[in-house]
Write an enzyme that holds these catalytic residues in place. Sequence first.
Site, PDB file in Angstrom:
ATOM      1  N   SER A 102      -6.716  32.528   3.172  1.00 13.37           N
ATOM      2  CA  SER A 102      -7.139  31.824   2.031  1.00 13.37           C
ATOM      3  C   SER A 102      -7.586  30.662   3.674  1.00 13.37           C
ATOM      4  O   SER A 102      -7.468  30.846   4.587  1.00 13.37           O
ATOM      5  CB  SER A 102      -5.782  30.624   1.676  1.00 13.37           C
TER       6      SER A 102
ATOM      7  N   TYR B 297       2.934  28.500   2.351  1.00 14.39           N
ATOM      8  CA  TYR B 297       1.730  29.819   2.393  1.00 14.39           C
ATOM      9  C   TYR B 297       0.727  29.237   3.533  1.00 14.39           C
ATOM     10  O   TYR B 297       0.770  31.077   3.400  1.00 14.39           O
ATOM     11  CB  TYR B 297       1.436  28.580   0.794  1.00 14.39           C
TER      12      TYR B 297
END
Length: 211
Positions: free
Chosen positions: A102, A115
Site C-alpha cells: 500500500s 495498518y
Amino acid sequence: MAERVDQLATEFGADRVRGEAFDAAEPDEVRRAIDGIEDRLGPIEILVNNAGTQLRGDILDYTDSDWDAITRANLDSVFVMSREAGRRMAERGHGKIVNITSLQAQASRPGIAPYAATKGAVKMLTRGLAGDLARRGVQVNALGPGYFVTELNQGLRDDERFDSWLRDRTPAARWGELDDLVGTLLYLVSPASDFVNGQSVYVDGGILAVL
C-alpha cells in the site's frame, strides 16, 4: 468464507476460475490447499498475496486482539503463503510472487498506525524474499495501491471532507479504479519482469510524488 469464495468463482466464470477456501495465515491449511491445487490444476506459477484487512482507530484504543488480527491478516499470511508456494517454485526453478502492499508502506496518517506497520513490513519482507529466491529463478515484487474504490474504503468515500481532501491531494485528482492496477500486475507476473526483484511499484495517482 467458503460460500463467498464459491460465489465469487461463479461470478467470474466457473470455466475460468476455481475457488479454494482456507486460512492463508495457518501453515497446515496452506500446505494442504497448495498440495490440492497443484494435484488438480498443475504447478502454481504465480502467487498474488492479496489477503488483508483494515482496523482504523486511535492507537491508544487499539487492543492486543486488534493488533493480532491485523498482523495475522496482512503480514503473517504473506509470509506463510510465500514460503509454501515459494518452496515449490524454487524446486522448479521459476515463479512469480506479487505482494499487495500500500502507499501506507511509505506514508501513514492518524488512525492507521498498525495498518501502516504491516504494509511497511510487507515491503521489507518482499525485499528479503527476493534476496533469498531470485537466484532460484523466482521473482518477488510488491504492488502498492493508493486510495481505490473498494469495499474497504467505502467509509472514506462516504466522508465528504476526506473525499475532497483526497481529490485535492492526488495529482490525478480522483480515486483509483481496480482496472488501474491490471497493467502493473500483468507486468510483474510476466516474463517482462524477469530481471525485476524486490521492488515496490506504487499505483497511487501520484500522491507519493508530491508534498
